[in-house]
Design a protein around this motif. Sequence first.
Motif, PDB file in Angstrom:
ATOM      1  N   ALA A 220     -16.490 -55.919  35.235  1.00  0.00           N
ATOM      2  CA  ALA A 220     -17.036 -54.663  34.727  1.00  0.00           C
ATOM      3  C   ALA A 220     -16.320 -53.466  35.334  1.00  0.00           C
ATOM      4  N   ASP A 221     -16.284 -53.415  36.656  1.00  0.00           N
ATOM      5  CA  ASP A 221     -15.675 -52.277  37.349  1.00  0.00           C
ATOM      6  C   ASP A 221     -15.113 -52.773  38.673  1.00  0.00           C
ATOM      7  N   PRO A 222     -14.009 -53.512  38.661  1.00  0.00           N
ATOM      8  CA  PRO A 222     -13.512 -54.145  39.888  1.00  0.00           C
ATOM      9  C   PRO A 222     -13.062 -53.120  40.923  1.00  0.00           C
ATOM     10  N   TYR A 223     -13.188 -53.533  42.174  1.00  0.00           N
ATOM     11  CA  TYR A 223     -12.721 -52.701  43.286  1.00  0.00           C
ATOM     12  C   TYR A 223     -12.420 -53.629  44.455  1.00  0.00           C
ATOM     13  N   VAL A 224     -11.330 -53.354  45.158  1.00  0.00           N
ATOM     14  CA  VAL A 224     -10.940 -54.166  46.308  1.00  0.00           C
ATOM     15  C   VAL A 224     -11.241 -53.399  47.587  1.00  0.00           C
ATOM     16  N   PHE A 225     -12.098 -53.985  48.436  1.00  0.00           N
ATOM     17  CA  PHE A 225     -12.356 -53.447  49.772  1.00  0.00           C
ATOM     18  C   PHE A 225     -11.377 -54.127  50.734  1.00  0.00           C
ATOM     19  N   ILE A 226     -10.439 -53.378  51.258  1.00  0.00           N
ATOM     20  CA  ILE A 226      -9.432 -53.928  52.162  1.00  0.00           C
ATOM     21  C   ILE A 226      -9.954 -53.891  53.594  1.00  0.00           C
ATOM     22  N   ALA A 227      -9.939 -55.051  54.281  1.00  0.00           N
ATOM     23  CA  ALA A 227     -10.425 -55.103  55.658  1.00  0.00           C
ATOM     24  C   ALA A 227      -9.426 -54.488  56.637  1.00  0.00           C
ATOM     25  N   ASN A 228      -8.121 -54.557  56.336  1.00  0.00           N
ATOM     26  CA  ASN A 228      -7.108 -53.980  57.217  1.00  0.00           C
ATOM     27  C   ASN A 228      -7.280 -52.473  57.280  1.00  0.00           C
ATOM     28  N   LYS A 229      -7.320 -51.943  58.470  1.00  0.00           N
ATOM     29  CA  LYS A 229      -7.509 -50.506  58.643  1.00  0.00           C
ATOM     30  C   LYS A 229      -6.161 -49.782  58.668  1.00  0.00           C
ATOM     31  N   GLN A 230      -6.180 -48.519  58.265  1.00  0.00           N
ATOM     32  CA  GLN A 230      -4.995 -47.654  58.240  1.00  0.00           C
ATOM     33  C   GLN A 230      -3.869 -48.259  57.398  1.00  0.00           C
ATOM     34  N   LEU A 231      -4.239 -48.865  56.269  1.00  0.00           N
ATOM     35  CA  LEU A 231      -3.233 -49.443  55.382  1.00  0.00           C
ATOM     36  C   LEU A 231      -3.241 -48.768  54.019  1.00  0.00           C
ATOM     37  N   VAL A 232      -4.414 -48.689  53.372  1.00  0.00           N
ATOM     38  CA  VAL A 232      -4.480 -48.150  52.016  1.00  0.00           C
ATOM     39  C   VAL A 232      -5.291 -46.862  52.003  1.00  0.00           C
ATOM     40  N   SER A 233      -5.126 -46.123  50.913  1.00  0.00           N
ATOM     41  CA  SER A 233      -5.934 -44.937  50.673  1.00  0.00           C
ATOM     42  C   SER A 233      -7.237 -45.388  50.018  1.00  0.00           C
ATOM     43  N   TYR A 234      -8.347 -45.181  50.696  1.00  0.00           N
ATOM     44  CA  TYR A 234      -9.619 -45.704  50.202  1.00  0.00           C
ATOM     45  C   TYR A 234     -10.124 -44.949  48.970  1.00  0.00           C
ATOM     46  N   SER A 235      -9.818 -43.657  48.898  1.00  0.00           N
ATOM     47  CA  SER A 235     -10.351 -42.858  47.789  1.00  0.00           C
ATOM     48  C   SER A 235      -9.426 -42.828  46.577  1.00  0.00           C
ATOM     49  N   ALA A 236      -8.221 -43.365  46.707  1.00  0.00           N
ATOM     50  CA  ALA A 236      -7.280 -43.338  45.584  1.00  0.00           C
ATOM     51  C   ALA A 236      -7.701 -44.333  44.502  1.00  0.00           C
ATOM     52  N   PRO A 237      -7.435 -44.021  43.236  1.00  0.00           N
ATOM     53  CA  PRO A 237      -7.782 -44.957  42.158  1.00  0.00           C
ATOM     54  C   PRO A 237      -7.016 -46.271  42.292  1.00  0.00           C
ATOM     55  N   GLN A 238      -7.670 -47.356  41.964  1.00  0.00           N
ATOM     56  CA  GLN A 238      -7.056 -48.681  41.972  1.00  0.00           C
ATOM     57  C   GLN A 238      -6.823 -49.135  40.531  1.00  0.00           C
ATOM     58  N   THR A 239      -5.692 -49.769  40.314  1.00  0.00           N
ATOM     59  CA  THR A 239      -5.330 -50.246  38.975  1.00  0.00           C
ATOM     60  C   THR A 239      -5.361 -51.772  38.958  1.00  0.00           C
ATOM     61  N   PHE A 240      -5.924 -52.342  37.897  1.00  0.00           N
ATOM     62  CA  PHE A 240      -6.047 -53.797  37.786  1.00  0.00           C
ATOM     63  C   PHE A 240      -5.420 -54.267  36.473  1.00  0.00           C
ATOM     64  N   ARG A 241      -4.663 -55.374  36.568  1.00  0.00           N
ATOM     65  CA  ARG A 241      -4.056 -55.996  35.385  1.00  0.00           C
ATOM     66  C   ARG A 241      -4.349 -57.491  35.391  1.00  0.00           C
ATOM     67  N   ARG A 242      -4.465 -58.031  34.201  1.00  0.00           N
ATOM     68  CA  ARG A 242      -4.663 -59.464  34.020  1.00  0.00           C
ATOM     69  C   ARG A 242      -3.343 -60.106  33.612  1.00  0.00           C
ATOM     70  N   LYS A 243      -2.993 -61.209  34.284  1.00  0.00           N
ATOM     71  CA  LYS A 243      -1.836 -62.001  33.872  1.00  0.00           C
ATOM     72  C   LYS A 243      -2.214 -63.467  34.020  1.00  0.00           C
ATOM     73  N   GLY A 244      -2.752 -64.020  32.928  1.00  0.00           N
ATOM     74  CA  GLY A 244      -3.249 -65.386  32.978  1.00  0.00           C
ATOM     75  C   GLY A 244      -4.422 -65.481  33.934  1.00  0.00           C
ATOM     76  N   ASP A 245      -4.347 -66.435  34.856  1.00  0.00           N
ATOM     77  CA  ASP A 245      -5.414 -66.637  35.835  1.00  0.00           C
ATOM     78  C   ASP A 245      -5.164 -65.853  37.121  1.00  0.00           C
ATOM     79  N   LEU A 246      -4.414 -64.778  37.026  1.00  0.00           N
ATOM     80  CA  LEU A 246      -4.185 -63.896  38.167  1.00  0.00           C
ATOM     81  C   LEU A 246      -4.722 -62.504  37.849  1.00  0.00           C
TER      82      LEU A 246
END
Length: 699
Positions: A220-246
Motif C-alpha cells: 500500500a505505502d512501503p517504507y524502509v526503516f534503516i537501522a544503520n545510523k548516519q547513512l540515509v536521509s530519513y525525511s527524503a522520499p523513497q522510491t520503490f520498483r518491482r522487478k519480478g520477485d524483487l
Amino acid sequence: MPRGLPVPHARIFTSAIRQFAAWLLAIVASVALLGAPAQAQQSPAADPLIGSENIAVTLHAEGQPVEGKEWLLALHFVPKGPEWHGYWSNPGDAGAGMALKLDLPPDWEVGEPRYPVPHRLVISGLMNHVYEGPYTVLVPVTPGPSVKSFTGPVGGTVDYLACTDQICVPQFARLSAAAGGDFGRWRAEAAPLLDARAAFAIAGKTLRLAIPLPEAMGLADPYVFIANKQLVSYSAPQTFRRKGDLLIAEIPLDEFGTGKADSISGILSFGDKDAGGFVFNADLGTVPTGGEQVAGPKNTSAPPIWTLVLGALLGGLLLNIMPCVFPILSLKAIALARAGESEATARAEGLAYTAGVVLACVGLGALLLALRAAGEQVGWAFQLQQPGVVVGLLVLAAAITANFAGLFELPSLSVSMGGEKTGAFATGLLAAFVATPCTGPFMAAALGAALLLPVPQALLLFAMLGLGLALPFLALGFVPPLRRMLPRPGAWMERFRRIMAIPMGLTALALVWLTVQLGGRWFGGFALVLVAGVLLGLFVVGKLQRGGKMAWPAFGLVAAPFLAFALIALPKVYEAKGAEVHESILKPQAFSADALAKARAEGKPVFLYFTADWCVTCKVNEASSIERESTRAAFEKAGVVTIVGDWTRRDAAITQFLTEQGAAGVPLYLWYAPGASAPRQLPQVLTPALLEQAAAGQK
C-alpha cells in the motif's frame, strides 16, 4: 529562514538547522538519560518505576530458562495517553532509542531486540521513527551452564525517551521480570525476520536495496526503516520498483553522513500504522536496474524525458568528432563525397545511411536491455568484449581496406562506392556498430538513464543517439547549400579512395592488436589465417566477376579450408585472461571494491578511471593527459592513489560499478577528495591541467 538567501543556500541553511536541532536534542536526551540512574540511586526508597510515569514499562519472562535454548524476555511499554510516543532503535532525525542493561550471569548471551514495525511521524520537517500506543520489545536470551544455579528473577534498568509533539522527557526504570504475559500476541506483533538475504549498493548519492518479496504481495505505502545510523536521509522520499520477485528501493543518502556501510539491516513496512512488515539484512551485492515503479515520487532517478532525448541527440551528434569515430572515417568520407552527385541520390543515400545508423543503435540497445533483463552484467559496447565479434570486425576491416586499395573490385558487395541505397545503409550499420563503444558529452547521462527507464523510452533514447550520429550526413542529403560546398565527383574520388585505405588499414591493425589482447597471441595468429582466407577468396571472386564468370562458388572453394581451420582452431587457443593492470607511470592498482574502500580509508585523494583497449577516446585521454610526467609529479606531491578498471573483457564487478555511477560505458573518470562522501565525475575528454588542478585541490 533568513530573507534574501538564494534557493540552494536556503536549502543548505534549512538542512543545517534541522541537523543542528537533531544533534542538540540527542545530546540533551543522552545527558539526561545518563544522569537518570545516578539520581535513582541517590533515592533508594524511590519506586522502582520512578521516571517512567509518561510511558510505563514492565519486564516479563516466558517460562523458565533452559541452558542453550532461547528464552524470551519482553519489555512492554504503555503510554499514559495517546499524545505520548516512544522510539525505535534508530529514532530517525530526532529522539533516542532505549538503552537496556540486564543483570544476567556472564555466560548468558543477549540477542538483538525484536521490535514491532515502527510508524513515521514528521514534526517540523524532522522524521521520527516512533510507536504510538502500547508496544512490546522482545529480547532473546540464551542461558549458559550457570542456569542450573540461577534462582531469578531477572532484573535490570532501561533508559528511554517519551515525547509528545511539543516536549520530550527522559525516562528511567528499574526492572524486575514477572512471569506471564501475552507472548503469543507480542510475537505476532514483532516484525518477523526475512530468511532470504537482501542486497545493497551505494550508487552516487543513493542507497539501492534489492529485497526478495513475492511479486503477488501487495504494497500500500512501503517504507524502509534503516537501522544503520548516519547513512540515509530519513525525511527524503523513497522510491520503490518491482522487478519480478524483487522489490528495489532507492533511498537518498544523508549529505552529512558516512556514505558507506559493510552491511545494512532494517525493517520494510508495507504501509503506515498496522500494515505489517519484516526485518531484513542486506549484504553488498548486485542490485538490478529498471523495473516498474510502484511507490514514491515519479522521475526521481532520471531527468525529464525530453532532456534525455535532447542529450542523446546531442551526444550522437558530438560523437562524430570524438576519437571513437576515427576508425570509420574512411567510409564516412567517401560517402560524404558521393553525396554531391545529384539531389535525388543525396537524399536517398542520406535516408538509407540514417536508417542503418538508427537501426544499429536500436538493435544494440535492445540486445543490451534483453541481456540485462536476463541477469547478465553487460554495458554499452558489450559487443567489443566478445572475441568472436572482434574477429568478425577484423575480417570486415581487412576486406574494406583491400577493396579501397584496389586489390579487388566487388560491385555486388560495394559498401560505399556502388551508388546504391543498400551501400549507404550498410555504411550506416557499420558506422554505428564500430563508432559507439565510447561515450561522449551528453551521451553518458542519456545512456545511463536508459538502463533504468521502461523499454519503450529506453529504445527512444537509443534511436535518438543514432539520429544524432547520422545527422551531418542527413543534412547533406536535404540541404543543397551544404552539398554545394563539397567537391564535384570526378577522377579524384578514385585517388581519394586509395588514400582512405590507409586509415582503414590502421583500423585493421588496431583490431589485430585487440584480438591478441582479448584471446592471446595464438588466437590473434589464427584470426589472421581467417583474414587471409577471406581476402584470397574475395580476390578470386573479383577476378572472375571481371571476366563475367560464375564467381561466388569459387569463393567457397578457395576460402573454405582457411575458414574451417580457423574456426576449429580459434576456440581451442583462446586464452580467457583475467583483469590486469597495464604498465603506467602512475603505478595504478587494479580496481576492486575492497581496493577502493581501502584507498579511501587512508584519507588520501583517489583517482579512479575505467578504460578498455577498444575505446579510442580512452587511449587518447591516457596518452594526452594521464600518462604524462607532469600528471605523475602532481599526483606524487598530493599523495594521490590511482586505481584503474580494465573493461576490455567482460567484468561483472566493473559493469555493476559503472551502473551504480549512472554510466553505461567507458571512459569514466572519478575523483574522490579526502573525506568526501561521493566522487566528482570528471569530463570524458581530459586535459593535463584538469588532473593537475584536481590533485592540487582546485575545482
